[in-house]
Structures are given as C-alpha cells and as structure tokens.
Design a protein around this motif. Sequence first.
Motif, PDB file in Angstrom:
ATOM      1  N   LYS A 149     -40.250  -6.192   3.657  1.00  0.00           N
ATOM      2  CA  LYS A 149     -40.354  -4.808   3.173  1.00  0.00           C
ATOM      3  C   LYS A 149     -41.413  -4.664   2.080  1.00  0.00           C
ATOM      4  O   LYS A 149     -41.383  -3.720   1.289  1.00  0.00           O
ATOM      5  N   GLY A 150     -42.357  -5.608   2.006  1.00  0.00           N
ATOM      6  CA  GLY A 150     -43.415  -5.530   1.006  1.00  0.00           C
ATOM      7  C   GLY A 150     -42.977  -5.935  -0.382  1.00  0.00           C
ATOM      8  O   GLY A 150     -43.731  -5.749  -1.346  1.00  0.00           O
ATOM      9  N   ILE A 151     -41.775  -6.491  -0.525  1.00  0.00           N
ATOM     10  CA  ILE A 151     -41.292  -6.949  -1.830  1.00  0.00           C
ATOM     11  C   ILE A 151     -41.827  -8.365  -2.049  1.00  0.00           C
ATOM     12  O   ILE A 151     -41.348  -9.318  -1.435  1.00  0.00           O
ATOM     13  N   THR A 152     -42.800  -8.514  -2.918  1.00  0.00           N
ATOM     14  CA  THR A 152     -43.358  -9.836  -3.178  1.00  0.00           C
ATOM     15  C   THR A 152     -42.287 -10.746  -3.778  1.00  0.00           C
ATOM     16  O   THR A 152     -41.565 -10.350  -4.697  1.00  0.00           O
ATOM     17  N   VAL A 181     -31.729  -9.442  11.487  1.00  0.00           N
ATOM     18  CA  VAL A 181     -31.653 -10.881  11.757  1.00  0.00           C
ATOM     19  C   VAL A 181     -32.867 -11.582  11.168  1.00  0.00           C
ATOM     20  O   VAL A 181     -32.758 -12.654  10.546  1.00  0.00           O
ATOM     21  N   GLY A 182     -34.054 -10.996  11.344  1.00  0.00           N
ATOM     22  CA  GLY A 182     -35.261 -11.584  10.781  1.00  0.00           C
ATOM     23  C   GLY A 182     -35.219 -11.640   9.273  1.00  0.00           C
ATOM     24  O   GLY A 182     -35.641 -12.623   8.663  1.00  0.00           O
ATOM     25  N   LEU A 183     -34.688 -10.577   8.645  1.00  0.00           N
ATOM     26  CA  LEU A 183     -34.616 -10.574   7.188  1.00  0.00           C
ATOM     27  C   LEU A 183     -33.629 -11.631   6.700  1.00  0.00           C
ATOM     28  O   LEU A 183     -33.877 -12.322   5.702  1.00  0.00           O
ATOM     29  N   GLN A 184     -32.514 -11.789   7.413  1.00  0.00           N
ATOM     30  CA  GLN A 184     -31.570 -12.844   7.045  1.00  0.00           C
ATOM     31  C   GLN A 184     -32.213 -14.216   7.209  1.00  0.00           C
ATOM     32  O   GLN A 184     -32.016 -15.110   6.367  1.00  0.00           O
ATOM     33  N   ARG A 185     -32.990 -14.404   8.289  1.00  0.00           N
ATOM     34  CA  ARG A 185     -33.671 -15.685   8.491  1.00  0.00           C
ATOM     35  C   ARG A 185     -34.598 -15.994   7.317  1.00  0.00           C
ATOM     36  O   ARG A 185     -34.733 -17.155   6.916  1.00  0.00           O
ATOM     37  N   TYR A 186     -35.264 -14.969   6.801  1.00  0.00           N
ATOM     38  CA  TYR A 186     -36.194 -15.169   5.683  1.00  0.00           C
ATOM     39  C   TYR A 186     -35.463 -15.797   4.503  1.00  0.00           C
ATOM     40  O   TYR A 186     -35.878 -16.839   3.980  1.00  0.00           O
ATOM     41  N   TYR A 187     -34.368 -15.174   4.056  1.00  0.00           N
ATOM     42  CA  TYR A 187     -33.662 -15.674   2.868  1.00  0.00           C
ATOM     43  C   TYR A 187     -32.890 -16.963   3.163  1.00  0.00           C
ATOM     44  O   TYR A 187     -32.658 -17.775   2.262  1.00  0.00           O
ATOM     45  N   ASP A 188     -32.516 -17.151   4.417  1.00  0.00           N
ATOM     46  CA  ASP A 188     -31.867 -18.402   4.795  1.00  0.00           C
ATOM     47  C   ASP A 188     -32.873 -19.552   4.715  1.00  0.00           C
ATOM     48  O   ASP A 188     -32.578 -20.616   4.149  1.00  0.00           O
ATOM     49  N   ASP A 230     -35.604   5.297   9.638  1.00  0.00           N
ATOM     50  CA  ASP A 230     -35.079   4.660   8.432  1.00  0.00           C
ATOM     51  C   ASP A 230     -35.005   5.744   7.357  1.00  0.00           C
ATOM     52  O   ASP A 230     -36.029   6.323   6.980  1.00  0.00           O
ATOM     53  N   PRO A 231     -33.817   6.058   6.848  1.00  0.00           N
ATOM     54  CA  PRO A 231     -33.700   7.151   5.886  1.00  0.00           C
ATOM     55  C   PRO A 231     -34.210   6.817   4.490  1.00  0.00           C
ATOM     56  O   PRO A 231     -34.224   7.684   3.618  1.00  0.00           O
ATOM     57  N   ILE A 232     -34.639   5.585   4.270  1.00  0.00           N
ATOM     58  CA  ILE A 232     -35.027   5.148   2.929  1.00  0.00           C
ATOM     59  C   ILE A 232     -36.544   4.994   2.851  1.00  0.00           C
ATOM     60  O   ILE A 232     -37.130   4.229   3.609  1.00  0.00           O
ATOM     61  N   ARG A 233     -37.177   5.723   1.939  1.00  0.00           N
ATOM     62  CA  ARG A 233     -38.622   5.610   1.747  1.00  0.00           C
ATOM     63  C   ARG A 233     -39.002   4.332   1.040  1.00  0.00           C
ATOM     64  O   ARG A 233     -40.030   3.708   1.337  1.00  0.00           O
ATOM     65  N   THR A 234     -38.196   3.909   0.074  1.00  0.00           N
ATOM     66  CA  THR A 234     -38.549   2.809  -0.813  1.00  0.00           C
ATOM     67  C   THR A 234     -38.229   1.453  -0.192  1.00  0.00           C
ATOM     68  O   THR A 234     -37.497   1.352   0.794  1.00  0.00           O
ATOM     69  N   SER A 235     -38.765   0.392  -0.796  1.00  0.00           N
ATOM     70  CA  SER A 235     -38.565  -0.959  -0.255  1.00  0.00           C
ATOM     71  C   SER A 235     -37.112  -1.389  -0.310  1.00  0.00           C
ATOM     72  O   SER A 235     -36.652  -2.171   0.530  1.00  0.00           O
ATOM     73  N   ILE A 236     -36.374  -0.911  -1.286  1.00  0.00           N
ATOM     74  CA  ILE A 236     -34.942  -1.192  -1.378  1.00  0.00           C
ATOM     75  C   ILE A 236     -34.174   0.131  -1.339  1.00  0.00           C
ATOM     76  O   ILE A 236     -34.708   1.181  -1.703  1.00  0.00           O
ATOM     77  N   GLN A 237     -32.930   0.062  -0.888  1.00  0.00           N
ATOM     78  CA  GLN A 237     -32.071   1.244  -0.989  1.00  0.00           C
ATOM     79  C   GLN A 237     -31.493   1.332  -2.399  1.00  0.00           C
ATOM     80  O   GLN A 237     -31.456   2.401  -2.991  1.00  0.00           O
ATOM     81  N   GLN A 269     -44.569   4.842   7.389  1.00  0.00           N
ATOM     82  CA  GLN A 269     -44.717   3.478   6.913  1.00  0.00           C
ATOM     83  C   GLN A 269     -44.311   2.474   7.994  1.00  0.00           C
ATOM     84  O   GLN A 269     -43.259   2.611   8.615  1.00  0.00           O
ATOM     85  N   GLN A 270     -45.142   1.485   8.207  1.00  0.00           N
ATOM     86  CA  GLN A 270     -44.813   0.371   9.094  1.00  0.00           C
ATOM     87  C   GLN A 270     -44.006  -0.644   8.285  1.00  0.00           C
ATOM     88  O   GLN A 270     -44.418  -1.026   7.182  1.00  0.00           O
ATOM     89  N   GLU A 271     -42.841  -1.050   8.785  1.00  0.00           N
ATOM     90  CA  GLU A 271     -42.027  -2.011   8.040  1.00  0.00           C
ATOM     91  C   GLU A 271     -42.753  -3.341   7.919  1.00  0.00           C
ATOM     92  O   GLU A 271     -43.191  -3.920   8.919  1.00  0.00           O
ATOM     93  N   ILE A 272     -42.890  -3.813   6.698  1.00  0.00           N
ATOM     94  CA  ILE A 272     -43.606  -5.062   6.444  1.00  0.00           C
ATOM     95  C   ILE A 272     -42.665  -6.241   6.665  1.00  0.00           C
ATOM     96  O   ILE A 272     -41.556  -6.273   6.135  1.00  0.00           O
ATOM     97  N   ARG A 273     -43.122  -7.205   7.459  1.00  0.00           N
ATOM     98  CA  ARG A 273     -42.325  -8.388   7.759  1.00  0.00           C
ATOM     99  C   ARG A 273     -43.152  -9.640   7.477  1.00  0.00           C
ATOM    100  O   ARG A 273     -44.362  -9.571   7.290  1.00  0.00           O
TER     101      ARG A 273
END
Length: 343
Positions: free
Chosen positions: A119-122, A168-175, A220-227, A331-335
């Motif tokens: 989500k573009g969160i460095t 699933v991809g986001l979970q894989r990242y933090y895993d 996606d109802p959320i504009r920002t990188s986090i809800q 916005q294209q979701e950043i992965r």
Amino acid sequence: MTGAVPGSVFGSVHLGYVVVESERFVDWHRFGADAVGLHVDRLSRDVMRFRLDDHASRFLIQRGSAEDLVAAGWQVDDHETFERVLARVRDRGVPVTEGTPEESALRGVERLWRFPGPKGITTELFTRPVRTAAPLRMLNGAWITSGEQQGGNACGMGHLAITTKDPVGLQRYYDYVFDARLSDFIDENVSGQKLKIRFLRTDSRHHSVAVANVQGLPIDPIRTSIQHMNIQVGSLEDLLASYERVRSQGFVMQWSVGQHTNDRELSYYCVTPSGFELEVGWNPVVVTPELESTWEPTTYQGISIWGHTPVGENVITKMSQFRRAVASLRQQEIRVPAISGER
C-alpha cells in the motif's frame, strides 16, 4: 502453536514509529496536543513530532501533499535479527537503502534502513531509538509502548489496519519479513458484503497489523494507505477523558467507545486531520508466552461485543465518505510482488 522456531524473528520486531505527510500542521498540533493528549514538539515550520514515552519520536509529521501515513518504523531487538531481516529482503531482489543521518535524526533513531512495503507504506528498520529524559507534557498519564509496562511482554507502540484487495499477499509480506503469526479472523458485514479481517502479530501485542479484505467490494472505500492506526492508553480514565476532548475540540468521532470481540480492547475511533482514523484503546489481550504455546486462530462474528456505533452520521459525512471512496478508484494498489508471493 509453539514458541519461536529456529531462525524465526517473531517476538523481536515491534512497531516503533510512523511517518505522516501533511499540510495541515495547525490541525495536527491541536489534534495531538489538545484532543488526544500527546506530547508535541514543533521542530520547524515543516516538522512536528509526537511523543508517547521516552522515545524522541513516535509520530513524525512532515510537510507534504500526501495527507497520509507514508512510512512505518519497526524496532528490531538486536543486530543479528536486524541482519536476518535485511538478508531476507535482499534475497528476493527488493532494494534496501540506508536512511541519511538527517532522516534518522528526525525519526529519533540512531540509524535506519528502508525498503518498499504494501500500500505504499515504506518499511523502515532500526535497532536503537534515541531516548530523552525531557519531561512529557501531555494530558494523558501514560501510553503502553514497551514490555516493561506489560510484565516483560514486548508490544510496540500499537498497530496498523490496512484494507486491500490482496489480503493473502499482504499476509505473506509480513510473514516472510517478520515471521508474523495469525491471531484470528473477524467476519463483518459491510453494506451486505462479508468483510473478512485477519489479525497478525509480530510480538506479544494481539496484533501489529490488521488486514481487511475488500476484494468483494466494488471499490476500496479507503483513500489512505491505512484505514486506522492504534495507540494504547494506560488507564480507562485516560481513554474516557481523551474521548471527551476529541469531541469538545470539534474533531470527527467516527465510532463511539466499544469493546472488540477478539482482543477485548475498549476503544474509540476518531478521524485524523489527514483522513485516516486513529483508534485510542485500553486493556487489550496480551499474548503471553503461556498463551502463545497453545494459541489457535479463531473466527469471530462481528467486530464488537458492544458499542463502536457511528457518531454523528449525516448527509455531509456520508458524502465525505463517498468522495474518499471515489478518490481510491484513481489509485493503483501498491504491492511488493517479490515478497508477497506473486513471483
């Protein structure tokens, strides 16, 4: 579930700070100091920091147009674990760069390294925070940020909640990066659609990252990188007092005080000047070593046992939510496919 496996970094990585880019400095100062009750240091016209404890910085607000959370700093317990995490990222071909001394100083750390996050969160890593003995000038008594406050169970400063069409991809990242563990799921209905939320922990905090699947929603109802992001007060009195201050200062209260089904935290949600929400909570479940040894993920129905009702919803707030949702379409979701498994 047993304890940490050989080579695992689980339990040694904790959310340490966040970086927000905003033009709304006057509002952020009033929101942090007068409403939520944080310690505020205004370093210059373009830089402001919030403290919760003896760390020199927990929130870094920098002038910019994003109106969003742009980076999350993760504290690593020791140099060996730090190198292990960086090696994992480099092994996937993801670029890792060292922060400048000036960037490190602004974040209140001795040194930092960064690489791309979902989500573009460095994602930024550090081992040694800069600590200060300067007195805290804040309206709340204490914030829960360290293991010393929870019987030696390291917990970090709070958690991030992220919406995504690729849970699933986001979970894989933090895993892969942090050996995050699945705490549980919540099934929640939103406008007739089932929203499945998964909760990931990197230490004894019930979750450091919450991942909401919006794949079934038309947008996606959320504009920002986090809800939202969460911070934890030390007492129920502080929670209720800050709730009243947020309302009296005129900031938007999104959800009233309530209690969650999974981590049992009492909390409320308000809207920050940049548009994402801040959850202020008290007394969540701590996954101690004793609980860790037998923990099994559970699925809960509904996000709250009681409370967390919408506050002051009207046509104006509904239209604001609609505008934010429409903005998310552009916005294209950043992965980070090299880490999230899309190889």
